[in-house]
Design an enzyme around this catalytic site. Structure first.
Site, mmCIF file in Angstrom:
data_model
loop_
_atom_site.group_PDB
_atom_site.id
_atom_site.type_symbol
_atom_site.label_atom_id
_atom_site.label_comp_id
_atom_site.label_asym_id
_atom_site.label_seq_id
_atom_site.Cartn_x
_atom_site.Cartn_y
_atom_site.Cartn_z
ATOM 1 N N GLY A 150 0.789 -1.228 0.000
ATOM 2 C CA GLY A 150 0.000 0.000 0.000
ATOM 3 C C GLY A 150 0.818 1.274 0.000
ATOM 4 O O GLY A 150 1.986 1.293 0.393
ATOM 5 N N ALA A 151 0.178 2.360 -0.451
ATOM 6 C CA ALA A 151 0.749 3.714 -0.357
ATOM 7 C C ALA A 151 0.188 4.385 0.904
ATOM 8 O O ALA A 151 -0.693 3.826 1.567
ATOM 9 C CB ALA A 151 0.383 4.522 -1.593
ATOM 10 N N TRP A 152 0.677 5.601 1.215
ATOM 11 C CA TRP A 152 0.280 6.209 2.491
ATOM 12 C C TRP A 152 -0.892 7.165 2.390
ATOM 13 O O TRP A 152 -1.362 7.671 3.395
ATOM 14 C CB TRP A 152 1.444 6.926 3.154
ATOM 15 C CG TRP A 152 2.356 7.707 2.248
ATOM 16 C CD1 TRP A 152 3.606 7.327 1.845
ATOM 17 C CD2 TRP A 152 2.129 8.985 1.643
ATOM 18 N NE1 TRP A 152 4.154 8.283 1.020
ATOM 19 C CE2 TRP A 152 3.284 9.319 0.884
ATOM 20 C CE3 TRP A 152 1.057 9.891 1.666
ATOM 21 C CZ2 TRP A 152 3.394 10.501 0.162
ATOM 22 C CZ3 TRP A 152 1.169 11.067 0.935
ATOM 23 C CH2 TRP A 152 2.328 11.358 0.198
ATOM 24 N N ASN A 153 -1.389 7.425 1.213
ATOM 25 C CA ASN A 153 -2.430 8.453 1.140
ATOM 26 C C ASN A 153 -3.829 7.916 1.448
ATOM 27 O O ASN A 153 -4.652 8.618 2.006
ATOM 28 C CB ASN A 153 -2.392 9.157 -0.221
ATOM 29 C CG ASN A 153 -2.489 8.190 -1.359
ATOM 30 O OD1 ASN A 153 -2.331 6.981 -1.191
ATOM 31 N ND2 ASN A 153 -2.760 8.707 -2.542
ATOM 32 N N LYS A 176 1.158 -5.483 3.002
ATOM 33 C CA LYS A 176 2.151 -4.623 3.657
ATOM 34 C C LYS A 176 1.730 -3.169 3.463
ATOM 35 O O LYS A 176 1.809 -2.622 2.375
ATOM 36 C CB LYS A 176 3.553 -4.811 3.062
ATOM 37 C CG LYS A 176 4.594 -4.089 3.919
ATOM 38 C CD LYS A 176 5.892 -3.821 3.203
ATOM 39 C CE LYS A 176 5.885 -2.571 2.378
ATOM 40 N NZ LYS A 176 5.702 -1.310 3.116
ATOM 41 N N SER A 178 2.031 0.957 3.785
ATOM 42 C CA SER A 178 3.166 1.881 3.712
ATOM 43 C C SER A 178 3.776 2.010 5.104
ATOM 44 O O SER A 178 3.055 2.029 6.111
ATOM 45 C CB SER A 178 2.685 3.244 3.231
ATOM 46 O OG SER A 178 3.647 4.225 3.556
ATOM 47 N N SER A 229 4.665 4.786 -6.171
ATOM 48 C CA SER A 229 5.257 5.667 -7.176
ATOM 49 C C SER A 229 5.717 4.861 -8.398
ATOM 50 O O SER A 229 5.869 3.637 -8.323
ATOM 51 C CB SER A 229 6.439 6.403 -6.562
ATOM 52 O OG SER A 229 7.388 5.451 -6.142
ATOM 53 N N THR A 232 8.987 2.728 -7.842
ATOM 54 C CA THR A 232 8.711 1.490 -7.097
ATOM 55 C C THR A 232 7.988 0.491 -7.991
ATOM 56 O O THR A 232 8.321 -0.700 -8.024
ATOM 57 C CB THR A 232 7.850 1.795 -5.844
ATOM 58 O OG1 THR A 232 8.579 2.687 -5.016
ATOM 59 C CG2 THR A 232 7.492 0.539 -5.078
ATOM 60 N N CYS A 284 -3.267 10.224 -6.176
ATOM 61 C CA CYS A 284 -2.570 9.824 -7.397
ATOM 62 C C CYS A 284 -3.248 10.342 -8.655
ATOM 63 O O CYS A 284 -2.603 10.672 -9.638
ATOM 64 C CB CYS A 284 -2.500 8.312 -7.450
ATOM 65 S SG CYS A 284 -4.105 7.575 -7.196
ATOM 66 N N LYS A 455 -0.054 4.040 -19.835
ATOM 67 C CA LYS A 455 1.364 4.440 -19.927
ATOM 68 C C LYS A 455 2.098 4.147 -18.611
ATOM 69 O O LYS A 455 1.918 3.081 -18.025
ATOM 70 C CB LYS A 455 1.444 5.914 -20.359
ATOM 71 C CG LYS A 455 0.804 6.149 -21.740
ATOM 72 C CD LYS A 455 1.253 7.451 -22.370
ATOM 73 C CE LYS A 455 0.397 8.628 -21.977
ATOM 74 N NZ LYS A 455 0.773 9.880 -22.650
ATOM 75 N N GLU A 462 -7.780 -1.820 -10.579
ATOM 76 C CA GLU A 462 -8.446 -2.153 -9.335
ATOM 77 C C GLU A 462 -9.932 -1.898 -9.540
ATOM 78 O O GLU A 462 -10.344 -1.231 -10.485
ATOM 79 C CB GLU A 462 -7.893 -1.301 -8.188
ATOM 80 C CG GLU A 462 -6.408 -1.556 -7.995
ATOM 81 C CD GLU A 462 -5.887 -1.315 -6.597
ATOM 82 O OE1 GLU A 462 -5.731 -0.144 -6.236
ATOM 83 O OE2 GLU A 462 -5.624 -2.306 -5.881
HETATM 84 P P1 NAD Z 1 6.285 4.496 -2.731
HETATM 85 O O1 NAD Z 1 6.500 4.015 -4.102
HETATM 86 O O2 NAD Z 1 7.390 5.167 -2.024
HETATM 87 O O3 NAD Z 1 5.860 3.290 -1.779
HETATM 88 C C1 NAD Z 1 4.717 2.509 -2.031
HETATM 89 C C2 NAD Z 1 4.825 1.201 -1.295
HETATM 90 O O4 NAD Z 1 5.831 0.391 -1.914
HETATM 91 C C3 NAD Z 1 5.248 1.319 0.175
HETATM 92 O O5 NAD Z 1 4.517 0.380 0.920
HETATM 93 C C4 NAD Z 1 6.717 0.957 0.142
HETATM 94 O O6 NAD Z 1 7.209 0.434 1.352
HETATM 95 C C5 NAD Z 1 6.734 -0.095 -0.948
HETATM 96 N N1 NAD Z 1 8.022 -0.298 -1.605
HETATM 97 C C6 NAD Z 1 9.013 0.607 -1.818
HETATM 98 N N2 NAD Z 1 10.034 0.028 -2.499
HETATM 99 C C7 NAD Z 1 9.670 -1.263 -2.721
HETATM 100 C C8 NAD Z 1 10.291 -2.362 -3.396
HETATM 101 N N3 NAD Z 1 11.481 -2.251 -3.970
HETATM 102 N N4 NAD Z 1 9.627 -3.524 -3.453
HETATM 103 C C9 NAD Z 1 8.400 -3.648 -2.917
HETATM 104 N N5 NAD Z 1 7.768 -2.657 -2.264
HETATM 105 C C10 NAD Z 1 8.393 -1.459 -2.168
HETATM 106 O O7 NAD Z 1 4.992 5.409 -2.823
HETATM 107 P P2 NAD Z 1 4.345 6.308 -1.684
HETATM 108 O O8 NAD Z 1 5.287 7.455 -1.486
HETATM 109 O O9 NAD Z 1 3.912 5.491 -0.527
HETATM 110 O O10 NAD Z 1 3.011 6.808 -2.391
HETATM 111 C C11 NAD Z 1 2.982 7.884 -3.244
HETATM 112 C C12 NAD Z 1 2.917 7.437 -4.674
HETATM 113 O O11 NAD Z 1 1.867 6.510 -4.856
HETATM 114 C C13 NAD Z 1 2.610 8.564 -5.614
HETATM 115 O O12 NAD Z 1 3.421 8.476 -6.760
HETATM 116 C C14 NAD Z 1 1.164 8.351 -5.997
HETATM 117 O O13 NAD Z 1 0.790 8.883 -7.216
HETATM 118 C C15 NAD Z 1 1.061 6.874 -5.944
HETATM 119 N N6 NAD Z 1 -0.307 6.458 -5.720
HETATM 120 C C16 NAD Z 1 -0.980 5.823 -6.731
HETATM 121 C C17 NAD Z 1 -2.293 5.433 -6.570
HETATM 122 C C18 NAD Z 1 -3.034 4.745 -7.678
HETATM 123 O O14 NAD Z 1 -4.015 4.092 -7.402
HETATM 124 N N7 NAD Z 1 -2.625 4.854 -8.914
HETATM 125 C C19 NAD Z 1 -2.927 5.659 -5.360
HETATM 126 C C20 NAD Z 1 -2.228 6.282 -4.348
HETATM 127 C C21 NAD Z 1 -0.907 6.668 -4.543
#
Ligand code: NAD
Length: 488
Positions: A150-153, A176, A178, A229, A232, A284, A455, A462
């Site tokens: 998961g992400a943190w937002n 897992k 964030s 992101s 990632t 996002c 892209k 989802e």
């Molecule tokens: P992040 O990429 O830093 O982390 C996301 C998750 O991936 C965290 O749980 C992190 O611990 C995990 N992670 C990091 N490196 C990894 C690796 N090598 N292998 C496996 N897991 C790993 O992103 P963030 O800062 O938590 O969230 C912000 C980003 O998420 C922004 O770019 C945003 O646009 C995106 N986002 C996308 C959506 C969507 O649905 N498209 C929704 C919310 C956020």
């Protein structure tokens, strides 16, 4: 302020911890204070979770889908009963205003569980008639153990959006959260247990990127779904690809929101604000490139400025607060750096751009809602994802021109169009290379609609029946009803 959970992880129906794991402090973004201390998963915790999931999934997959669905719908009901308590935890974890988390976060997770719990019984394979007796059929079978990252937002929403379709289809999940927002997924795990989900089917392990990578690369794991992101996403997709695993990637964006001269000004302004300032801009799909046609430009900007200046920033737990802080110090630095970049690039800082001084919240990561005008397509603030409340306003004159400019990005998550001219609305949306689009609104994401990007913004979807397809594999069966004709 404390929000200490019973333990760091939730495995096989119980809270567990391993104090050998790296310390993981949970920080309240409004004050910077530590509100909980957890531990990242050790390799032992990762093994326990994956093994619990593997063992539990076998019987779960044999259950009647309608019975699995009933448990998910029960979990949705409990989520709604515990809405206010979970919203508070989500606000402490993310810093998002309580007026948002009360209506958006557990509510969205509940909607997803209810949706998948309802539709799964009607989601089945096909019958194929070969004429004169033989026929074929297809079965939608689960993948096995799925990993959600998961992400943190939107922490609990993300956990619900991933676990809902995974569990409905007969998979088990190791989730897992964030490292910035580890708390609410544990509450979801408790709720699943209370709803009757057999132990081991939804496990939560905490950790940083290395734990995510260990889970995604685990030999038993069949699928990984990441929200995060683009960098990632690329790493995890490459890892999954090297092991021929299924993968869903929900990544970042720099989405266009196009406002035509004939749009209703109040609705367009409301949409643009929702598309930039909700969750302190940490969404996002945000429409951060707001293209406004020449004829409506001044009226739009006047009302946008008036309404933006009224946004109430402050204590996230105060129900009157409309905007809380950003998630952490690093994000605060990133957003304020981008505000400087915008100024240095020659854009006009039209509104906001400062760090507010709020009594009692000195350590918080607040930033004002910010609007840049005179933004040019090539500026970094118009090309890169900022993930904060920073709107770029760009002007345009012609439909074909704005479509070309809107598509000139590596991302393709979302797009929006405001116009009263419906043929034009559909024509423009059809030309935009983005997965999740809105006409005359922005950022609504009901579970019935697929959500995801084109892209660099992602792979897979989802929500909707599309998510059930991404959490299953298709088996084709040929059935002979006559004799075998063989040349041998
Ligand atoms: P992040 O990429 O830093 O982390 C996301 C998750 O991936 C965290 O749980 C992190 O611990 C995990 N992670 C990091 N490196 C990894 C690796 N090598 N292998 C496996 N897991 C790993 O992103 P963030 O800062 O938590 O969230 C912000 C980003 O998420 C922004 O770019 C945003 O646009 C995106 N986002 C996308 C959506 C969507 O649905 N498209 C929704 C919310 C956020």
């Amino acid at each position: 302020m404390r929000a200490q959970p019973k333990a760091s992880h939730y495995i096989n129906g119980s809270y567990v911890d391993d104090e050998q794991g790296k310390p993981l402090d949970v920080i309240y973004p409004a004050t910077g204070e530590v509100i909980a201390r957890l531990h990242a998963a050790t390799p032992n915790i990762v093994e326990l979770a994956v093994e619990a999931a593997r063992a539990a999934q076998i019987e779960w997959a044999r259950m009647r889908p309608a019975d699995r669905g009933r448990i998910l719908r029960k979990a949705a009901e409990i989520l709604r009963e515990r809405n206010d308590e979970i919203a508070r935890v989500e606000t402490l974890d993310t810093g998002k205003a309580i007026q948002e988390t009360l209506v958006a976060d557990p509510a969205s997770a509940a909607e997803a569980l209810e949706f998948f719990g309802g539709v799964v019984a009607g989601y089945y394979g096909d019958y194929i008639d070969f004429g004169g007796g033989p026929f074929g059929y297809t079965r939608r079978e689960p993948l096995g153990v799925c990993v959600g990252i998961g992400a943190w937002n939107y922490p609990i929403q993300g956990a619900g959006w991933k676990s809902g379709p995974a569990l409905a289809m007969g998979n088990a999940m190791v989730f897992k959260p964030s490292e910035n927002t580890p708390l609410s997924a544990l509450l979801l795990a408790e709720i699943f247990t209370e709803a009757g989900l057999p132990d081991g089917l939804f496990n939560v392990v905490q950790g940083f990127g290395d734990v995510g990578a260990a889970l995604a690369g685990h030999a038993v794991v069949a699928k990984v779904s990441v929200t995060g992101s683009v960098p990632t996403g690329r790493k995890v997709l490459a890892l999954a690809g090297s092991q021929m695993k299924h993968a869903t990637m929900e990544l970042g964006g720099k989405s266009p929101l196009i406002i035509f001269d004939d749009a209703d000004v109040e609705n367009a302004v409301g949409g643009a604000m929702l598309a930039n300032f909700y969750s302190t801009g940490q969404v996002c799909s945000n429409g951060t490139r707001v293209f406004v046609q020449d004829g409506i430009y001044d009226r739009f900007l006047d009302r946008l400025t008036e309404r933006t200046k009224k946004i109430r920033i402050g204590d996230p737990l105060d129900p009157d607060t409309q905007m809380g802080p950003l998630i952490n110090k690093a994000q605060h630095e990133k957003v304020t750096d981008y505000i400087d970049i915008g100024k240095n690039e020659g854009a006009t800082l039209h509104c906001g751009g400062g760090v507010p001084k709020l009594q009692g919240f000195d350590g918080g990561f607040f930033v004002e809602p910010t609007i840049f005008t005179d933004v040019k397509d090539e500026m970094r603030i118009a090309r890169e994802e900022i993930f904060g409340p920073v709107m770029s306003v760009l002007s345009f004159s012609r439909e074909d021109e704005v479509v070309t400019r809107a598509n000139d990005t590596e991302f393709g998550l979302s797009a929006g169009v405001f116009t009263q001219n419906l043929p034009r609305a559909h024509r423009v949306i059809a030309e935009i290379k983005a997965g999740s689009c809105w006409i005359n609104h922005y950022n609504l994401a009901p579970p019935e609609l697929p959500f995801g990007g084109f892209k660099q913004s992602g792979v897979g979807r989802e929500n909707s029946l599309a998510a059930l397809s991404h959490y299953s594999q298709l088996k084709a069966v040929y059935v002979e009803t006559g004799d075998v004709e063989s040349p041998y």
